[in-house]
Structures are given as C-alpha cells and as structure tokens.
Design an enzyme around this catalytic site. Structure first.
Site, mmCIF file in Angstrom:
data_model
loop_
_atom_site.group_PDB
_atom_site.id
_atom_site.type_symbol
_atom_site.label_atom_id
_atom_site.label_comp_id
_atom_site.label_asym_id
_atom_site.label_seq_id
_atom_site.Cartn_x
_atom_site.Cartn_y
_atom_site.Cartn_z
ATOM 1 N N GLY A 69 0.821 -1.205 0.000
ATOM 2 C CA GLY A 69 0.000 0.000 0.000
ATOM 3 C C GLY A 69 0.860 1.262 0.000
ATOM 4 O O GLY A 69 0.507 2.261 -0.624
ATOM 5 N N THR A 70 1.976 1.208 0.685
ATOM 6 C CA THR A 70 2.874 2.368 0.745
ATOM 7 C C THR A 70 3.360 2.742 -0.655
ATOM 8 O O THR A 70 3.367 3.920 -1.036
ATOM 9 C CB THR A 70 4.079 2.054 1.663
ATOM 10 O OG1 THR A 70 3.583 1.762 2.971
ATOM 11 C CG2 THR A 70 5.050 3.217 1.730
ATOM 12 N N ASN A 149 -7.116 4.494 9.497
ATOM 13 C CA ASN A 149 -6.586 3.262 10.091
ATOM 14 C C ASN A 149 -6.534 3.300 11.614
ATOM 15 O O ASN A 149 -6.346 2.269 12.251
ATOM 16 C CB ASN A 149 -5.193 2.965 9.535
ATOM 17 C CG ASN A 149 -4.257 4.140 9.616
ATOM 18 O OD1 ASN A 149 -4.561 5.220 9.121
ATOM 19 N ND2 ASN A 149 -3.124 3.963 10.244
ATOM 20 N N SER A 199 -3.955 -2.765 -0.379
ATOM 21 C CA SER A 199 -2.824 -3.575 0.085
ATOM 22 C C SER A 199 -3.322 -4.982 0.422
ATOM 23 O O SER A 199 -4.413 -5.145 0.982
ATOM 24 C CB SER A 199 -2.230 -2.910 1.333
ATOM 25 O OG SER A 199 -1.259 -3.746 1.914
ATOM 26 N N HIS A 201 -2.001 -7.391 2.556
ATOM 27 C CA HIS A 201 -1.898 -8.013 3.881
ATOM 28 C C HIS A 201 -2.948 -7.537 4.879
ATOM 29 O O HIS A 201 -2.981 -8.000 6.014
ATOM 30 C CB HIS A 201 -0.475 -7.874 4.450
ATOM 31 C CG HIS A 201 -0.100 -6.521 4.937
ATOM 32 N ND1 HIS A 201 0.005 -6.225 6.280
ATOM 33 C CD2 HIS A 201 0.211 -5.395 4.284
ATOM 34 C CE1 HIS A 201 0.381 -4.960 6.410
ATOM 35 N NE2 HIS A 201 0.511 -4.433 5.215
ATOM 36 N N THR A 238 10.157 -7.592 -11.905
ATOM 37 C CA THR A 238 9.556 -8.897 -12.204
ATOM 38 C C THR A 238 8.356 -9.138 -11.297
ATOM 39 O O THR A 238 8.448 -8.933 -10.082
ATOM 40 C CB THR A 238 10.607 -10.010 -12.019
ATOM 41 O OG1 THR A 238 11.720 -9.689 -12.865
ATOM 42 C CG2 THR A 238 10.048 -11.377 -12.393
ATOM 43 N N CYS A 323 2.715 1.380 12.515
ATOM 44 C CA CYS A 323 3.880 2.055 11.931
ATOM 45 C C CYS A 323 4.479 3.090 12.872
ATOM 46 O O CYS A 323 5.590 3.545 12.671
ATOM 47 C CB CYS A 323 3.495 2.738 10.626
ATOM 48 S SG CYS A 323 2.814 1.580 9.452
HETATM 49 N N1 PLP Z 1 -2.454 3.255 4.309
HETATM 50 C C1 PLP Z 1 -3.142 2.862 5.381
HETATM 51 C C2 PLP Z 1 -4.412 3.551 5.736
HETATM 52 C C3 PLP Z 1 -2.667 1.812 6.183
HETATM 53 O O1 PLP Z 1 -3.349 1.433 7.277
HETATM 54 C C4 PLP Z 1 -1.448 1.195 5.826
HETATM 55 C C5 PLP Z 1 -0.867 0.141 6.664
HETATM 56 O O2 PLP Z 1 -1.128 0.059 7.849
HETATM 57 C C6 PLP Z 1 -0.783 1.633 4.667
HETATM 58 C C7 PLP Z 1 -1.321 2.669 3.933
HETATM 59 C C8 PLP Z 1 0.490 1.000 4.217
HETATM 60 O O3 PLP Z 1 0.238 -0.261 3.621
HETATM 61 P P1 PLP Z 1 1.421 -1.324 3.513
HETATM 62 O O4 PLP Z 1 1.667 -1.855 4.882
HETATM 63 O O5 PLP Z 1 0.888 -2.358 2.568
HETATM 64 O O6 PLP Z 1 2.578 -0.607 2.955
#
Ligand code: PLP
Length: 377
Positions: A69-70, A149, A199, A201, A238, A323
């Site tokens: 997601g990042t 989140n 994302s 996971h 890849t 995070c």
């Molecule tokens: N955006 C939100 C709202 C999230 O909660 C998260 C992860 O906690 C991310 C982005 C980042 O996703 P990833 O862990 O797949 O990089």
C-alpha cells in the site's frame, strides 16, 4: 494468543498459504519469459489481476500491482503531481492520512508544491465543506483516505468526487483505500476517485503486495520504478507471482462470504464497545463507522504500557498505527483530544475470524491492567 490487531496485518488463511506455496514451487517461471512456463506464469498473473479487479469493481487493465500500500500511495501522489504540473501546484490532503501519504506530500512540498492539510473534528472525520473551502483553480490533487486506520472513520470520498465533477475541476482525486478495501462497500467505477491504493496483507494475503487503480483520467502514468516495463510499462520489476496468487486467493475467500463477515465484524465492534465502555475510565475515541476498527482510551494510562501489559497477558492490540512503533500518533493529535485521553488511546481491530470470547478476554485483561497499575498524574 488473542489477536485483535487486524488493521496492522491479518492472519494468512491456510488456503492462501497453500496457494502461495504451490505457485512458488510450480509456477516459478518469469512471466516475461517466452517459453511455456513463462507463458503460464503470465496467464497466472492475468488471472490474479482479474480476481482483484473484480473485487475492486474495475476492469483488469485499470489495476497495476505494486509491492504494498505504501508504494501505491507514493506512486499515486507522484504521478498525479507530475501529470498536472503545468496546471498548478496545490495539493489538498488531511492531517490524519497514513504516513505513506503524508511523507510523499512532505517531499512534494520540499520540491515546491503547496500542501493544505485538513484537520478532522473530534469525531475523526473531515467534511466535504472543508474540502470545498480550500479547493482552488490551481489544486491538482486531493488525497483523502477512505477509512482511517486509527479511528475507523469513513471519509466523504464519493462526495468529494462529485464536487470535483460539479465544478469541472482539473484536480485528480486519490484515495488510500488500504483500510477500506473489502471492509466498506464501494466500487472503483462508482466511487469516482481517479487513483485508489489497496494492500494485500490487510485482507489475508501475504505481506509485500498491493495494487493501484488508475482511472481513465490518468494518462501515461509516470512510473515510480523504471526498468523492464512490466505492468504494461507502468511499474517495472519482475512480477511477484506467488505473492499475487496469495493476494487473489485471499480476495476470493473474503468475497465468498463478504456480507456475512462484514456484518459479523460490525456486530463484534458494537459488542466490544458495550463491553469496554463498561470499564471505569474507558471512553470512545472518534466516531468510526468502519466495521473492523474501534478506538478507545483508558484515559491517563499510557497506551504503550497497556499494549505491552496486554501483550504479556496474551492479548494483541495496538496504540494506533503499528507504523508509529510507540511514537505519539499524529491522528489523535490532529483530533485535538485532551492530553490524558490522547495518552491512553488504544486501537482494537477485528477480522472475519474474531470471536466474541476474544473480546471478553480483552475486557478482562484491560480491567486487570486498570486495577493493578497507576494512571499518570
Ligand atoms: N495506508 C493505510 C491507511 C494503512 O493502514 C497502511 C498500513 O497500515 C498503509 C497505507 C500501508 O500499507 P502497507 O503496509 O501495505 O505498505
């Protein structure tokens, strides 16, 4: 172990792990290779794209796979700013975005873009009126997350898309839907956002895979990763075949029982709210309506200590985004919570597998913590 931190990451179901293993062992060919096992891997990637795109409600070609997601967030912001760099340099976002949006915004600001950060109310949400107030001719990008989140607040993304359409605005709309995908009902085609990050996971896939939806207003997207031109020239590297297989399998499983599992999580959230608010000193934080996230505070009891103590009691929750790794949360700061409430914020998050008995165990553990520890002064 009682795991109540599904917003941080989710357990990988056995069927997903089996599918990943099978792909690792039997579909290891490079999808770009021009011999049979390469063709097979390419077809596998195409099927995964179709599965994830169907769940997101878009055509497969609109979806580019990423590593997380990042990456999707970073790419979305970069490419939108680049596409409209001749139109203007103003970006609107919120003060409660994930750092995967806030950091690229900070970097764009260093490079000359002007960023307006909307502050939420005490409920944790920003409003359409706030966006309307700061929207300008030279606004080129609005990035507002679908579900926060840390609070579970659902933001007015569809309404913002409608506003942009009404105004005939050039600005592109990005939404970080990492916590919204398969948690709140939406379809990429009807949400109206030009860019949507998701994302794997957070929905039962292995870590290390994500995707970005690129709507029809996105023209020749600037690649974040340049190289061999995979993903239709949009994202080189890849393809992570086994990861993609895991993503597709996880999505397929969630979709099979989506309505029932969303109702289950919403019922658990309401049950948890009743159970936890019955503990002396616990209050709700924000007014999130997503089914899987509940923010509360044991006011005055430092959340890092609570999380550690509950962990020792076998109950995993968090003090906000995983995070932050113990740092104060910018989300609760932006909501203007009183000091003691902010100090004690806890996030409880559920998955389809979560049981009511696990909520009971959490409530017992939290009560034990309150009864055996001293609050801060
Ligand atoms: N955006 C939100 C709202 C999230 O909660 C998260 C992860 O906690 C991310 C982005 C980042 O996703 P990833 O862990 O797949 O990089």
């Amino acid at each position: 172990m009682i795991y109540l931190d599904h917003a941080a990451t989710t357990p990988v179901p056995a069927e997903v792990a089996d599918a990943v293993r099978d792909a690792l062992v039997n579909s290891f060919g490079n999808p770009s290779a021009q011999y049979p096992c390469g063709h097979e891997a390419r077809q596998l990637v195409a099927r995964c794209r179709e599965t994830v795109a169907r769940a997101l409600g878009c055509e497969a070609e609109r979806l580019a796979f990423t590593s997380c997601g990042t990456e999707s967030d970073n790419w979305a912001l970069r490419l939108a700013a680049h596409q409209l760099r001749h139109v203007g340099r103003h970006i609107i976002t919120t003060a409660v975005e994930h750092s995967a949006v806030l950091e690229p915004c900070r970097r764009l600001a260093e490079e000359g873009w002007e960023v307006t950060y909307l502050k939420p109310g005490r409920d944790g949400c920003v409003t359409l009126a706030q966006v309307e107030d700061v929207l300008r001719e030279d606004t080129v990008l609005i990035s507002v997350m679908l579900v926060n989140n840390e609070t579970g607040c659902v933001m007015p993304v569809r309404e913002i898309a409608e506003l942009l359409k009404r105004r005939g605005a050039a600005a592109l709309l990005h939404t970080d839907a990492v916590q919204g995908f398969l948690k709140v009902p939406f379809s990429a085609e009807t949400l109206g956002a030009d860019l949507i990050s998701i994302s794997g996971h957070k929905v039962g896939a292995p870590k290390g895979v994500g995707a970005l939806y690129l709507g029809e207003r996105i023209k020749n997207p600037l690649p974040l990763l340049a190289g061999g031109g995979q993903e239709d020239g949009r994202r080189s590297g890849t393809e992570a075949t086994a990861q993609l297989v895991g993503f597709a399998k996880a999505v397929e499983l969630r979709c099979e029982r989506l309505d029932a599992s969303l109702a289950h999580m919403a019922a658990l959230r309401d049950y948890a709210l009743d159970k936890l608010l019955a503990i002396d000193g616990v209050e709700r934080v924000g007014n999130g309506t997503a089914p899987h996230i509940l923010a509360i505070s044991l006011a005055g009891y430092p959340s890092a200590n609570v999380v550690e103590d509950l962990g020792a009691q076998g109950v995993c929750i968090s003090a906000g985004s995983a995070c932050h790794r113990g740092k104060a949360s910018h989300v609760y700061e932006a909501m203007g919570l009183p000091k003691k409430v902010k100090a004690g914020v806890l996030r409880v998050s559920f998955g389809p597998e979560t049981q009511q008995s696990e909520i009971d165990a959490l409530a017992d553990a939290l009560r034990r913590h309150r009864d055996t520890r001293f609050p801060m002064l």
